[in-house]
Design a protein around this motif. Structure first.
Motif, PDB file in Angstrom:
ATOM      1  N   VAL A   1       0.828  -1.204   0.000  1.00  0.00           N
ATOM      2  CA  VAL A   1       0.000   0.000   0.000  1.00  0.00           C
ATOM      3  C   VAL A   1       0.865   1.257   0.000  1.00  0.00           C
ATOM      4  O   VAL A   1       0.547   2.239  -0.704  1.00  0.00           O
ATOM      5  N   ALA A   2       1.951   1.254   0.749  1.00  0.00           N
ATOM      6  CA  ALA A   2       2.803   2.441   0.816  1.00  0.00           C
ATOM      7  C   ALA A   2       3.405   2.770  -0.550  1.00  0.00           C
ATOM      8  O   ALA A   2       3.448   3.942  -0.956  1.00  0.00           O
ATOM      9  N   THR A   3       3.850   1.748  -1.264  1.00  0.00           N
ATOM     10  CA  THR A   3       4.409   1.972  -2.601  1.00  0.00           C
ATOM     11  C   THR A   3       3.336   2.476  -3.559  1.00  0.00           C
ATOM     12  O   THR A   3       3.560   3.391  -4.354  1.00  0.00           O
ATOM     13  N   LEU A   4       2.148   1.881  -3.484  1.00  0.00           N
ATOM     14  CA  LEU A   4       1.034   2.344  -4.316  1.00  0.00           C
ATOM     15  C   LEU A   4       0.706   3.806  -4.012  1.00  0.00           C
ATOM     16  O   LEU A   4       0.475   4.605  -4.927  1.00  0.00           O
ATOM     17  N   ALA A   5       0.702   4.158  -2.722  1.00  0.00           N
ATOM     18  CA  ALA A   5       0.405   5.545  -2.340  1.00  0.00           C
ATOM     19  C   ALA A   5       1.451   6.500  -2.899  1.00  0.00           C
ATOM     20  O   ALA A   5       1.113   7.600  -3.365  1.00  0.00           O
TER      21      ALA A   5
END
Length: 283
Positions: free
Chosen positions: A246-250
């Motif tokens: 999720v952090a990379t997607l964000a």
């Protein structure tokens, strides 16, 4: 019982129908390939049907278009060339062009669909047809896929249901040609209907994907127009793109400076969590 005169009644699923009141018919014509109707609906704004089956509405198209584009594009993270098969309304191109891609090739079999969508449903394409990065090809999607030199990072199959002109886009041969047209680590996604109503469609696609890709799966989104629960999308890739966190997607979303009406990094990850009845459809 409501008098259905003046209603658009869709009978796509055996023993089940849904109806939209046609408050005003804006367009009704039969092309070489299909009958196209555009009408205004109190609940969904302007609605387009092909041969009596709802394809897109002004009000809820954002869910379908965002999930079929942003999930593979943000998962990939570096896509430069995108291929859209179908998508004559321009919504898929609209969303793909929100990314820093070099080119979006859109292959639509029916020039009539494109032209009337520009006139009667302009909010759905929202200027996509004027973007210089869009390469619009009026051609049969199956023929194009068989003949293309490839080099696509993401391929999106925005097809109708597997009847009529769209039937060939659900075959093993078509998926094999699509796999060949992908770059290493590329991602193929497909529209696979409502699995509660038409589970064999998803099963057939993922059976083919399982023989072609290291990662063959499905993800879901609730689109109000398509009755029967979640809508399913097929996912095929040889990469580990489905595991992106999720952090990379964000970070990737923030880098675009964009915000979306349905898609979020959290929704992206959660969409791959399948309920039991859908899991059982996977080969």
């Amino acid at each position: 019982m409501t008098n259905l005169t003046g209603w658009s009644v869709e009978t796509l699923h055996d023993g089940f129908a849904q109806a939209h009141r046609m408050d005003r018919v804006l367009y009704d014509s039969k092309t070489e390939h299909q009958r196209i109707i555009v009408f205004e609906s109190a609940q969904f704004g302007r609605v387009m049907t092909l041969d009596g089956v709802v394809q897109v509405t002004e009000r809820d198209n954002f869910i379908y278009h965002e999930m079929l584009t942003h999930v593979p594009l943000f998962a990939h993270g570096a896509a430069k060339r995108v291929l859209v098969i179908g998508g004559g309304d321009g919504g898929m191109a609209r969303e793909a062009l929100r990314h820093p891609v070099e080119q979006v090739t859109m292959v639509e079999i029916d020039a009539g669909v494109v032209e009337f969508c520009k006139e009667y449903l302009p909010s759905i394409s929202n200027g996509a047809f004027d973007d210089p990065r869009l390469d619009l090809q009026i051609a049969d999607g199956a023929d194009f896929m068989r003949e293309t030199d490839g080099g696509y990072d993401v391929i999106i199959v925005d097809s109708t249901d597997p009847v009529g002109p769209g039937e060939v886009l659900f075959t093993d041969h078509f998926y094999g040609h699509a796999k060949r047209a992908l770059t290493p680590g590329g991602i193929l996604v497909t529209q696979n209907g409502v699995p509660f109503m038409q589970g064999s469609e998803l099963t057939g696609t993922l059976r083919a994907f399982g023989s072609l890709f290291r990662d063959a799966h499905a993800y879901l989104a609730p689109v109000p127009t398509y009755q029967g629960g979640f809508m399913a999308f097929g996912w095929g890739t040889d990469s580990a793109a489905r595991d992106v966190d999720v952090a990379t997607l964000a970070d990737r979303v923030n880098a675009t400076g964009q915000s979306f009406d349905y898609y979020t990094p959290e929704i992206h990850k959660a969409a791959f969590a399948l309920p039991g009845y859908v899991k059982r459809l996977l080969p």
